[in-house]
Motif scaffolding. Sequence first.
Motif, PDB file in Angstrom:
ATOM      1  N   PRO A   1     -43.550 -61.757 -27.043  1.00  0.00           N
ATOM      2  CA  PRO A   1     -42.503 -60.807 -27.448  1.00  0.00           C
ATOM      3  C   PRO A   1     -42.761 -60.291 -28.860  1.00  0.00           C
ATOM      4  N   ASN A   2     -42.830 -58.990 -28.991  1.00  0.00           N
ATOM      5  CA  ASN A   2     -43.062 -58.291 -30.261  1.00  0.00           C
ATOM      6  C   ASN A   2     -44.381 -58.641 -30.938  1.00  0.00           C
ATOM      7  N   TYR A   3     -45.378 -59.016 -30.152  1.00  0.00           N
ATOM      8  CA  TYR A   3     -46.698 -59.257 -30.740  1.00  0.00           C
ATOM      9  C   TYR A   3     -47.769 -59.105 -29.669  1.00  0.00           C
ATOM     10  N   TYR A   4     -48.804 -58.343 -30.033  1.00  0.00           N
ATOM     11  CA  TYR A   4     -49.962 -58.195 -29.154  1.00  0.00           C
ATOM     12  C   TYR A   4     -51.213 -58.279 -30.018  1.00  0.00           C
ATOM     13  N   LYS A   5     -52.229 -58.983 -29.511  1.00  0.00           N
ATOM     14  CA  LYS A   5     -53.482 -59.151 -30.237  1.00  0.00           C
ATOM     15  C   LYS A   5     -54.634 -59.069 -29.252  1.00  0.00           C
ATOM     16  N   VAL A   6     -55.711 -58.404 -29.661  1.00  0.00           N
ATOM     17  CA  VAL A   6     -56.894 -58.333 -28.815  1.00  0.00           C
ATOM     18  C   VAL A   6     -58.114 -58.088 -29.698  1.00  0.00           C
ATOM     19  N   LYS A   7     -59.243 -58.559 -29.259  1.00  0.00           N
ATOM     20  CA  LYS A   7     -60.501 -58.258 -29.937  1.00  0.00           C
ATOM     21  C   LYS A   7     -61.165 -57.089 -29.229  1.00  0.00           C
ATOM     22  N   LEU A   8     -61.514 -56.077 -29.997  1.00  0.00           N
ATOM     23  CA  LEU A   8     -62.261 -54.933 -29.484  1.00  0.00           C
ATOM     24  C   LEU A   8     -63.741 -55.277 -29.625  1.00  0.00           C
ATOM     25  N   ASP A   9     -64.332 -55.694 -28.529  1.00  0.00           N
ATOM     26  CA  ASP A   9     -65.653 -56.315 -28.578  1.00  0.00           C
ATOM     27  C   ASP A   9     -66.743 -55.382 -29.084  1.00  0.00           C
ATOM     28  N   ASP A  10     -66.692 -54.117 -28.689  1.00  0.00           N
ATOM     29  CA  ASP A  10     -67.788 -53.213 -29.032  1.00  0.00           C
ATOM     30  C   ASP A  10     -67.885 -52.947 -30.535  1.00  0.00           C
ATOM     31  N   ASP A  11     -66.766 -53.064 -31.247  1.00  0.00           N
ATOM     32  CA  ASP A  11     -66.765 -52.783 -32.679  1.00  0.00           C
ATOM     33  C   ASP A  11     -66.420 -54.009 -33.518  1.00  0.00           C
ATOM     34  N   ASN A  12     -66.232 -55.159 -32.863  1.00  0.00           N
ATOM     35  CA  ASN A  12     -65.927 -56.405 -33.580  1.00  0.00           C
ATOM     36  C   ASN A  12     -64.707 -56.236 -34.480  1.00  0.00           C
ATOM     37  N   ILE A  13     -63.650 -55.663 -33.918  1.00  0.00           N
ATOM     38  CA  ILE A  13     -62.399 -55.435 -34.641  1.00  0.00           C
ATOM     39  C   ILE A  13     -61.293 -56.244 -33.955  1.00  0.00           C
ATOM     40  N   ILE A  14     -60.481 -56.937 -34.748  1.00  0.00           N
ATOM     41  CA  ILE A  14     -59.295 -57.614 -34.235  1.00  0.00           C
ATOM     42  C   ILE A  14     -58.104 -56.675 -34.409  1.00  0.00           C
ATOM     43  N   ALA A  15     -57.461 -56.339 -33.299  1.00  0.00           N
ATOM     44  CA  ALA A  15     -56.290 -55.465 -33.335  1.00  0.00           C
ATOM     45  C   ALA A  15     -55.036 -56.305 -33.116  1.00  0.00           C
ATOM     46  N   GLU A  16     -54.040 -56.105 -33.979  1.00  0.00           N
ATOM     47  CA  GLU A  16     -52.756 -56.792 -33.844  1.00  0.00           C
ATOM     48  C   GLU A  16     -51.638 -55.768 -33.976  1.00  0.00           C
TER      49      GLU A  16
ATOM     50  N   PHE B   1     -47.107 -58.293 -42.397  1.00  0.00           N
ATOM     51  CA  PHE B   1     -47.185 -58.187 -40.938  1.00  0.00           C
ATOM     52  C   PHE B   1     -46.505 -59.380 -40.274  1.00  0.00           C
ATOM     53  N   ASP B   2     -46.773 -60.572 -40.742  1.00  0.00           N
ATOM     54  CA  ASP B   2     -46.213 -61.773 -40.117  1.00  0.00           C
ATOM     55  C   ASP B   2     -44.691 -61.788 -40.197  1.00  0.00           C
ATOM     56  N   LYS B   3     -44.134 -61.303 -41.294  1.00  0.00           N
ATOM     57  CA  LYS B   3     -42.673 -61.255 -41.409  1.00  0.00           C
ATOM     58  C   LYS B   3     -42.071 -60.301 -40.393  1.00  0.00           C
ATOM     59  N   VAL B   4     -42.682 -59.129 -40.219  1.00  0.00           N
ATOM     60  CA  VAL B   4     -42.168 -58.162 -39.239  1.00  0.00           C
ATOM     61  C   VAL B   4     -42.256 -58.753 -37.830  1.00  0.00           C
ATOM     62  N   LYS B   5     -43.362 -59.417 -37.546  1.00  0.00           N
ATOM     63  CA  LYS B   5     -43.506 -60.090 -36.260  1.00  0.00           C
ATOM     64  C   LYS B   5     -42.401 -61.122 -36.059  1.00  0.00           C
TER      65      LYS B   5
ATOM     66  N   MET C   1     -49.204 -78.983 -37.568  1.00  0.00           N
ATOM     67  CA  MET C   1     -48.915 -77.561 -37.808  1.00  0.00           C
ATOM     68  C   MET C   1     -47.539 -77.429 -38.460  1.00  0.00           C
ATOM     69  N   LYS C   2     -47.436 -76.633 -39.522  1.00  0.00           N
ATOM     70  CA  LYS C   2     -46.164 -76.440 -40.192  1.00  0.00           C
ATOM     71  C   LYS C   2     -45.222 -75.603 -39.323  1.00  0.00           C
ATOM     72  N   LYS C   3     -43.970 -76.000 -39.345  1.00  0.00           N
ATOM     73  CA  LYS C   3     -42.976 -75.224 -38.616  1.00  0.00           C
ATOM     74  C   LYS C   3     -42.629 -73.970 -39.400  1.00  0.00           C
ATOM     75  N   THR C   4     -42.553 -72.834 -38.712  1.00  0.00           N
ATOM     76  CA  THR C   4     -42.135 -71.604 -39.359  1.00  0.00           C
ATOM     77  C   THR C   4     -40.620 -71.556 -39.419  1.00  0.00           C
ATOM     78  N   ILE C   5     -40.107 -70.645 -40.250  1.00  0.00           N
ATOM     79  CA  ILE C   5     -38.656 -70.456 -40.311  1.00  0.00           C
ATOM     80  C   ILE C   5     -38.117 -70.093 -38.944  1.00  0.00           C
ATOM     81  N   LEU C   6     -38.878 -69.282 -38.198  1.00  0.00           N
ATOM     82  CA  LEU C   6     -38.433 -68.879 -36.866  1.00  0.00           C
ATOM     83  C   LEU C   6     -38.282 -70.073 -35.951  1.00  0.00           C
ATOM     84  N   SER C   7     -39.288 -70.964 -35.936  1.00  0.00           N
ATOM     85  CA  SER C   7     -39.213 -72.096 -35.017  1.00  0.00           C
ATOM     86  C   SER C   7     -38.072 -73.021 -35.382  1.00  0.00           C
TER      87      SER C   7
END
Length: 759
Positions: free
Chosen positions: A139-154, A303-307, A1-7
């Motif tokens: 910290p500063n990130y939340y993700k969940v799958k909304l099963d009934d509508d098959n939507i990934i929320a981040e 999005f990833d940069k803001v995270k 896995m590539k290291k991110t700037i953050l890591s």
Amino acid sequence: MKKTILSILLVSSLHGFAQENVLQYVKPITGTQRMGHTYPGATVPFGMVQLSPETDTIPYDMNGKYNPDVYKYCAGYQYEDKTIVGFSHTHFSGTGHSDLGDFLIMPTVGKLQLNPGTADNPESGYRSRFSHANEVAEPNYYKVKLDDDNIIAELTTSNRVGFHQYTFPQTDQAHIILDMMSGIYNHENKNVWTFIRVENDTLITGFRQTNGWARTRIEYFAMVFSKPFVQYGQQNYSKDVYRGFWRKFDQTKNFPEMAGRQLRAYFDFKTSAGEKIKIKFALSPVSTAGAVKNLSEIPGWDFDKVKQDGQALWAKELNKIHIESGSREEKENFYTAMYHAFINPTTYMDIDGSYRGLDMNIHQADGFTNYTTFSLWDTYRALHPLFNVIQPKRNADMIQSMLKHYEQSVQHMLPVWSHYANENWCMIGYHSVSVIADAIMKGNAPFDAEKALEACVTTARHRTYDGLEYYIDKGYVPEDRNGSSVSKTLEYAYDDWCIAQVAKKLGKQDIYDEFMKRSANYRNVYDSQTGFMRPRLDNGTFKTSFDPLQTHDQGFIEGNAWNYSLYVPHNPDDMIAMMGGKKQFTQHLDSLFTMELPDKYFAETEDITRDGIIGNYVHGNEPSHHVAYLYNWTGYPWKTQERVRMILKKMYHPGPDGLGGNDDCGQMSAWYIFTTLGFYPVCPGSDQYSLGSPAIDKATLQLENGKTFVVDVKNQGDKNVYVQKVMLNGAPLNRLYITHDEIMKGGVITFVMGSKPKK
């Protein structure tokens, strides 16, 4: 896995030691089950936006029946729940009462539904089932799958902007619902008015005014989509809505202005499989124009940069204390506690420094950050003292925010429990005084100390406030005139001592004499016949019916006579002598921890269950937080060491139910941080920290003055809880406290631990 700037940043060298990725140890899910009342969503340190899922917020069911479980939803989320209603932008962390939950957004597909439905029948509305297996909280990130509508929320955030990213399936019926009705501790009359304005096919503005815990609270927003919507509409449930326009327009669909008390809007899209619709949602306490300006915190759509930017902010704050421990659980406990401690108070101003004041006018924060969310009855005890050590600049800004509150108050009072330009007068005392005194006495006062003392004195002389008239005239609050009288008398006496210390430092002898005399008023509610603090009546006699194990109708709040009889933090020596001397007092302390509290008394506690309770010691309620350290005044410091290590193990662990009571805007977590480091501020307003038993191998505190203070622990372990020797900078420390100045000068305190008490 590539290291991110953050890591890469996280493992870079800072202050002489290599930083590890401490974010891995933070578990935002901790405290989301039972009574912790934390939320798992995204926020930055002390951020104005707290973007988090709601599993339920409605205290009434579809038939208008009151939901007795509403207390569980102070943060909008309960881990046991199986459905998510949506994602809103404002939350309290760990409180025992609530408000907020503003501007709920929910993505859906298929037939449009504009009611939330019910947990047992989610198909009846826009809510969705979800699984913790498909949930991520960092910290500063939340993700969940909304099963009934098959939507990934981040979700992620900047200080003032919530950033949503929803990954949709292929559909011509994708919807984003904006629910202006939803809110935590909501009720049908909470919304005073809501307004939505469609500026163009990507930008929406508006506001929400509520009458809840805060009597008159108004929050503005600007919402921008990453792609144009194809159509939009509203459902207005307001009974008193003004239809207007002589019905020349169909206001339910594609009409750009929506207004009413009970309003839900929707925005429709067509999506391809895996397409991401992104939303930036900025808040402002001032205006929609201010919210639009605040959008500039996130200039693009990465999005990833803001995270990563937000997580870098968290890494900077969390690395202010670097701990070494062989236990991963200990690291998770510690850094999760730091995370929770650095959520509140929250920023409350636009990027240009403008904010709404207590007088509802717009003010400018000149040279300081304006903060809100002051749960002072809780946080004066350990959170603000922690800030004086590790966040002194922020704490000074928080005090300046309190002083502006005082200036804008028509009652000329410092905040008691304030949020969003409102004073809700929750709980007792005037503990802004403690926070101000603690900062001044510890040399963290880059503000006008003379004016701060004036604000403290004026607040404490306010005869119309909560029994103060009787307290000033009689030296106690009579129970038949004003409830929770013993708790008020004791807490007023402590606050008065704080005022006296500042007056002495500033050379105000008359004020010092006045408030030192008042600070001894705890003696007026002590009953030597029973050995407890006890409510007195207006005629001077003690209340006849008295049960020291009961809270209700006994003169106390969030505690009973057993707990509150130990609340004289500013003069423990006199308290101990008054209660029969060291031997008898020690027996009282021992009994507090070991007695079995009968079941009938649990109905009298806010916890309902045995959450946060050890014997009759209630760690889940703050009046007991200093109690385990009182053995240091009785000649049994090894009992302090034993008790605090036991409390750490019983009351905290890194799981959803890992907090033994409400976190209360970080107070429970601050207690954990101090106690784990081996010292605790028994009496904020003094410069001393009482020694305990450190629960880590080593800790390095990076102080804002550029110095480091190291806690070095030899032979630390679960069995080696007893301190054998303490050294400060290599010299024996033959006392049971260290001072604030000793910490701020930097250096090393060394604890040598063992498995047997050193009596």
